[in-house]
Design a protein around this motif. Structure first.
Motif, PDB file in Angstrom:
ATOM      1  N   TRP A 149       0.821  -1.215   0.000  1.00  0.00           N
ATOM      2  CA  TRP A 149       0.000   0.000   0.000  1.00  0.00           C
ATOM      3  C   TRP A 149       0.857   1.268   0.000  1.00  0.00           C
ATOM      4  O   TRP A 149       0.512   2.260  -0.643  1.00  0.00           O
ATOM      5  N   ILE A 187       1.929   1.823  -3.552  1.00  0.00           N
ATOM      6  CA  ILE A 187       0.831   2.318  -4.396  1.00  0.00           C
ATOM      7  C   ILE A 187       0.623   3.817  -4.183  1.00  0.00           C
ATOM      8  O   ILE A 187       0.509   4.598  -5.134  1.00  0.00           O
ATOM      9  N   THR A 228       3.579   5.855  -5.556  1.00  0.00           N
ATOM     10  CA  THR A 228       3.568   5.881  -7.021  1.00  0.00           C
ATOM     11  C   THR A 228       2.567   6.902  -7.544  1.00  0.00           C
ATOM     12  O   THR A 228       2.871   7.679  -8.468  1.00  0.00           O
TER      13      THR A 228
END
Length: 318
Positions: A280, A283, A286
């Motif tokens: 997580w 993510i 990013t």
């Protein structure tokens, strides 16, 4: 009398004359040598070091993948808890704290950067003291101090008018917000100051000459131009803040790592829950990197990039 204009073959005539001069001195290659040079095969340079480095990296990557694939990791547990309610709740708390702490840090950074550059020595010393204090102490220490503030100030407020018990006010959320926000403000102040200094002083002088106040000049002239310099480091600070929220687990703030720890304390699946938390984090980071890239492109419009500048183009357009 008409002036002689250079013909289309003027350049070739000069080359021929130069070639003749070289031939007389014996420096020019002969016709056979020129033919041999023209027939030479162009061989690209072989970058042996790149291939060796790539091979080493590939071997190490394969070794890491093999270790995770054959290790005692229950990937079914990773998939099961990746979208568990407790993990998603921690993810929301991480994102919310990142937004709140960075908003507080940016606001404080702008204020203390302006104070640090003020001609007033008292204001300048106050700004210097703030930056020195919060940059000079560890973040985890600041979080613990805020969380245990009730030991120094049992109550907060105005005596006899508004009072609140510190232990009730200083929740893990408030302590984390103050700790991360005030710490970030000290670092952001230096980033803001460098961005303001990057703007040419002539801009400020021109604004003063037309009667603009110092605050209006800062808001309308200086900061919009400084944003191009400020955004990259502030974007990096936002990404760092996402990961710094994990430190708040020491004061029981329910961010994603804290909730992952709570789960693996119960089911003993330590590595699986840590992989979930790492996934997580990757993510979110990013997505933030994509947003930072788009924001930098937006503020870089109209700027000349040195890497794309070609001196010959200016001559062609002249």
């Amino acid at each position: 009398m008409r002036s002689a204009e250079p013909g289309p073959n003027a350049g070739s005539r000069g080359e021929i004359m130069e070639q003749n001069n070289l031939s007389r001195t014996g420096l020019a290659p002969t016709r056979g040598e020129r033919k041999a040079i023209a027939n030479l095969e162009i061989v690209p340079r072989r970058h042996l070091g790149r291939w060796v480095t790539a091979a080493v990296i590939a071997v190490l990557l394969a070794w890491v993948i093999k270790a995770f694939a054959e290790g005692d990791i229950a990937w079914g547990v990773v998939a099961e808890f990746f979208a568990a309610p407790a993990i998603l709740f921690g993810l929301v708390n991480t994102v919310v704290m990142t937004i709140c702490a960075m908003s507080l840090g940016i606001a404080l950074g702008v204020v203390f950067a302006v104070m640090y550059m003020s001609p007033n020595p008292v204001i300048r010393v106050v700004a210097w003291g703030y930056i020195w204090l919060f940059r000079g102490t560890p973040l985890i220490l600041q979080l613990l101090l805020w969380f245990n503030l009730a030991l120094v100030f049992p109550t907060l407020g105005i005596p006899g008018l508004i009072e609140v018990r510190t232990v009730e006010f200083m929740t893990p959320f408030v302590a984390t917000l103050l700790g991360l926000g005030l710490n970030q403000g000290a670092y952001t102040a230096e980033v803001m100051r460098s961005g303001i200094l990057s703007v040419d002083s002539g801009q400020t002088e021109a604004a003063k000459s037309i009667g603009m106040t110092r605050l209006l000049t800062l808001r309308r002239i200086v900061l919009p131009q400084a944003m191009r310099v400020i955004i990259p480091p502030v974007g990096n600070e936002v990404i760092s803040m996402v990961k710094l929220t994990s430190i708040a687990s020491v004061i029981q703030y329910a961010e994603i790592l804290r909730n992952a720890q709570t789960i693996y304390y119960a089911n003993a699946r330590v590595i699986e829950l840590l992989i979930v938390a790492a996934g997580w984090y990757l993510i979110v980071v990013t997505l933030l990197q994509i947003g930072q890239y788009q924001l930098e492109r937006s503020f870089a419009k109209g700027q000349t990039h040195r890497g794309n500048h070609k001196p010959g183009r200016a001559v062609e357009n002249a």
